[in-house]
Each structure stands twice: as C-alpha cells, then as structure tokens.
Write a protein that holds these residues in place. Structure first.
Motif, PDB file in Angstrom:
ATOM      1  N   SER A 150       0.833  -1.206   0.000  1.00 36.93           N
ATOM      2  CA  SER A 150       0.000   0.000   0.000  1.00 36.93           C
ATOM      3  C   SER A 150       0.865   1.254   0.000  1.00 36.93           C
ATOM      4  O   SER A 150       1.905   1.308   0.655  1.00 36.93           O
ATOM      5  N   ALA A 151       0.391   2.262  -0.717  1.00 38.19           N
ATOM      6  CA  ALA A 151       1.109   3.533  -0.780  1.00 38.19           C
ATOM      7  C   ALA A 151       1.195   4.156   0.608  1.00 38.19           C
ATOM      8  O   ALA A 151       0.280   4.065   1.417  1.00 38.19           O
ATOM      9  N   THR A 164       4.699   6.618   2.390  1.00 41.48           N
ATOM     10  CA  THR A 164       5.749   7.549   1.990  1.00 41.48           C
ATOM     11  C   THR A 164       6.227   7.208   0.582  1.00 41.48           C
ATOM     12  O   THR A 164       6.473   8.084  -0.232  1.00 41.48           O
ATOM     13  N   PHE A 165       6.340   5.909   0.293  1.00 42.24           N
ATOM     14  CA  PHE A 165       6.640   5.438  -1.049  1.00 42.24           C
ATOM     15  C   PHE A 165       5.332   5.140  -1.759  1.00 42.24           C
ATOM     16  O   PHE A 165       4.373   4.670  -1.134  1.00 42.24           O
ATOM     17  N   SER A 166       5.297   5.368  -3.053  1.00 42.60           N
ATOM     18  CA  SER A 166       4.116   5.018  -3.832  1.00 42.60           C
ATOM     19  C   SER A 166       4.010   3.499  -3.944  1.00 42.60           C
ATOM     20  O   SER A 166       4.985   2.772  -3.714  1.00 42.60           O
ATOM     21  N   ALA A 167       2.830   3.025  -4.325  1.00 45.77           N
ATOM     22  CA  ALA A 167       2.657   1.585  -4.537  1.00 45.77           C
ATOM     23  C   ALA A 167       3.595   1.090  -5.640  1.00 45.77           C
ATOM     24  O   ALA A 167       4.172   0.005  -5.533  1.00 45.77           O
ATOM     25  N   ALA A 168       3.794   1.889  -6.688  1.00 43.77           N
ATOM     26  CA  ALA A 168       4.711   1.497  -7.768  1.00 43.77           C
ATOM     27  C   ALA A 168       6.131   1.359  -7.243  1.00 43.77           C
ATOM     28  O   ALA A 168       6.835   0.395  -7.575  1.00 43.77           O
ATOM     29  N   GLN A 169       6.570   2.314  -6.417  1.00 44.60           N
ATOM     30  CA  GLN A 169       7.914   2.240  -5.857  1.00 44.60           C
ATOM     31  C   GLN A 169       8.084   1.008  -4.981  1.00 44.60           C
ATOM     32  O   GLN A 169       9.124   0.335  -5.024  1.00 44.60           O
ATOM     33  N   LYS A 170       7.062   0.689  -4.191  1.00 42.48           N
ATOM     34  CA  LYS A 170       7.142  -0.502  -3.335  1.00 42.48           C
ATOM     35  C   LYS A 170       7.207  -1.771  -4.176  1.00 42.48           C
ATOM     36  O   LYS A 170       7.947  -2.704  -3.849  1.00 42.48           O
ATOM     37  N   HIS A 177       0.591  -0.154 -11.317  1.00 43.60           N
ATOM     38  CA  HIS A 177       0.651   1.055 -10.484  1.00 43.60           C
ATOM     39  C   HIS A 177       1.377   2.198 -11.199  1.00 43.60           C
ATOM     40  O   HIS A 177       1.660   3.226 -10.589  1.00 43.60           O
ATOM     41  N   GLU A 194      12.427   3.403 -14.297  1.00 39.14           N
ATOM     42  CA  GLU A 194      12.399   3.173 -12.849  1.00 39.14           C
ATOM     43  C   GLU A 194      12.802   1.744 -12.526  1.00 39.14           C
ATOM     44  O   GLU A 194      13.540   1.491 -11.567  1.00 39.14           O
TER      45      GLU A 194
END
Length: 111
Positions: free
Chosen positions: A38-39, A41-47, A74, A80
C-alpha cells in the motif's frame, strides 16, 4: 508477451492452489502483502519495484513476474525498473544480473 502472460497466470494459479490448501496461513500472508504494497511515503509502484529488486537478488522468477506486473499496474516505468535493477545487481552480484535481465524482459513482454 503471450508466453510471459501464461507464466504469470501459472504463478497466480499456484498461489491460488496454496491459498486453498492453507487458507489461514495465506490469509495472514495476504494481509502482510496488502500492508507492504500500500502507498505510504513510497508510492505503490515504488514498493513494487523494491519487491522486484529483492526478487531479482533472491532469484525468484515467479516473484519477478508477479511484482513487475503489479508495478506496471501502479504506473511504474521501464527507467524506474532499470534503476531498481541496478541496486539489485549491486546487492546480488552475478546471479542478480541474470534475474535482472529476466525482469526487464518480463516488463517489456507485459507492456
């Protein structure tokens, strides 16, 4: 792309089989996964890209399939992913190079 999608569906099918065989265990794991992805501090895509990097370093192709797919959903971009793969390769050495190449191939196949 069709082959990659088939491999992703096979991995998802195997997860479903385990979930049915051990619903209590999988329910707990699913809750952990939901919180972790889940989003915040980091976005869901980053996670999801972090998960790809770990999967590459650990050498889990099914995890790579699953988390690249989730990262794309995401909104993750190839640039990235490549940055995440650079970190995975730094941490995982030679074997991570091989799985990193698989992760890039998977993203390109799923787009």
């Amino acid at each position: 792309m069709a082959d990659t999608m088939e491999r992703l569906k096979d991995a998802q099918r195997r997860i479903g089989t385990l979930a049915k065989a051990s619903p209590e265990l999988f329910g707990g794991f699913a809750r952990v996964s939901k919180v972790a992805a889940s989003a915040g501090t980091f976005s869901a895509a980053q996670k999801e890209l972090m998960a790809v990097a770990i999967a590459v370093a650990k050498g889990c192709e099914d995890c790579i399939l699953y988390h690249v797919d989730a990262a794309l959903k995401h909104g993750a971009k190839e640039a990235e992913l490549i940055e995440a793969l650079e970190v995975a390769i730094e941490m995982g050495g030679g074997p991570a190079v091989m799985y990193g190449a698989k992760a890039l191939e998977i993203m390109r196949s799923l787009q």
